[in-house]
Design an enzyme around this catalytic site. Structure first.
Site, short mmCIF file in Angstrom:
data_model
loop_
_atom_site.label_atom_id
_atom_site.label_comp_id
_atom_site.label_asym_id
_atom_site.label_seq_id
_atom_site.Cartn_x
_atom_site.Cartn_y
_atom_site.Cartn_z
N HIS A 183 50.28 42.22 30.71
CA HIS A 183 51.19 41.32 29.99
C HIS A 183 51.86 40.35 30.97
O HIS A 183 52.00 39.16 30.67
CB HIS A 183 52.27 42.13 29.27
N ASP A 226 55.02 46.76 38.85
CA ASP A 226 53.84 46.45 38.04
C ASP A 226 53.84 44.98 37.61
O ASP A 226 52.81 44.30 37.67
CB ASP A 226 53.80 47.30 36.76
#
Length: 266
Positions: A183, A226
């Site tokens: 994402h 991340d």
């Protein structure tokens, strides 16, 4: 003899005319490629990338390894995760739930404010086409192999908690790798592309791309490291995309349609 010559001349003439007509048809087809109204067909649910995934390198060879247990970096990840639990039921939490999607219509809506455009399939078709198509470049070409390489445990699994999303969504992500965030790679890639199309809004757009990645931390699907790795990969993917003729053509068309809209407003 004269009849033979005449027939031969007519045959050559018709042949040349045929070539001329074919050439005209070819030119017309080429001209259509620069026509703003001719948008290549695309599957919004499962779009094909601009560049085949096999042509992308293994990005785990060029990004930092995920933080190890008991490291200062992992302590930072855990601290940020715990702090974001306080955001439950706030506006940011609800936004994180709303935009926890790759749906291009939601991505268009998310970036519309920062770009100053009403990004949509109808009003900005080339821009919409771009943000739809690069999804697979960011995910499959950009982050997939690195996720599989590291198989990092997601924060909501680590803490045995729920995310901001649905139970079904949680279950779908239990065994998938956390590092890096797809994402974040996608959101930051779209931001890089849009900031090139609308350079006057670069800061606002880049900040929006980072916010899109941060939503994944808020939601509980990703650690801070991340989304930072995902943002780094987005820059690599963006550089590769700028070597692809189809991508460059789409960018050119998107810039033209935005320039036209800007002139109309003024």
């Amino acid at each position: 003899m004269h009849t033979k010559i005449l027939v031969t001349a007519l045959t050559l003439s018709l042949g040349l005319t045929g070539c001329s007509l074919q050439g005209s048809a070819s030119n017309a087809a080429n001209n259509q490629l620069t026509d703003n109204s001719v948008i290549p067909k695309i599957d919004e649910v499962d779009p094909k990338p601009f560049i085949d995934k096999k042509s992308y390198p293994e990005y785990y060879l060029s990004i930092p390894t995920p933080p190890k247990d008991n490291s200062l970096e992992f302590e930072r990840d855990k601290k940020i995760y715990k702090e974001t639990r306080k955001l439950k039921d706030t506006e940011v939490w609800n936004d994180a739930r709303t935009f926890a999607t790759y749906d291009p219509s939601y991505i268009a809506r998310f970036f519309s404010k920062e770009t100053g455009l009403n990004i949509s399939k109808e009003k900005t078709p080339w821009t919409y086409y771009l943000i739809t198509k690069v999804f697979k470049d960011a995910k499959t070409g950009g982050t997939k192999s690195t996720k599989q390489h590291y198989q990092r445990v997601r924060p909501f699994v680590y803490y045995k908690e729920r995310t901001c999303s649905t139970i079904e969504d949680d279950r779908d992500h239990i065994n998938s790798g956390s590092y890096p965030s797809a994402h974040s790679a996608y959101g930051n890639l779209v931001a890089l592309i849009l900031s090139e199309i609308v350079p006057s809004k670069q800061i606002e757009i880049i900040n929006a791309g980072q916010k899109f990645g941060y939503f994944r931390v808020v939601c509980g699907f990703h650690w801070q490291s991340d989304i930072e790795a995902g943002a780094l990969i987005s820059s690599y993917v963006n550089a590769r995309l700028h070597t692809n003729p189809d991508f460059l053509h789409a960018m050119e068309m998107a810039k033209k349609e935005v320039d036209k809209l800007t002139l109309t407003k003024n």
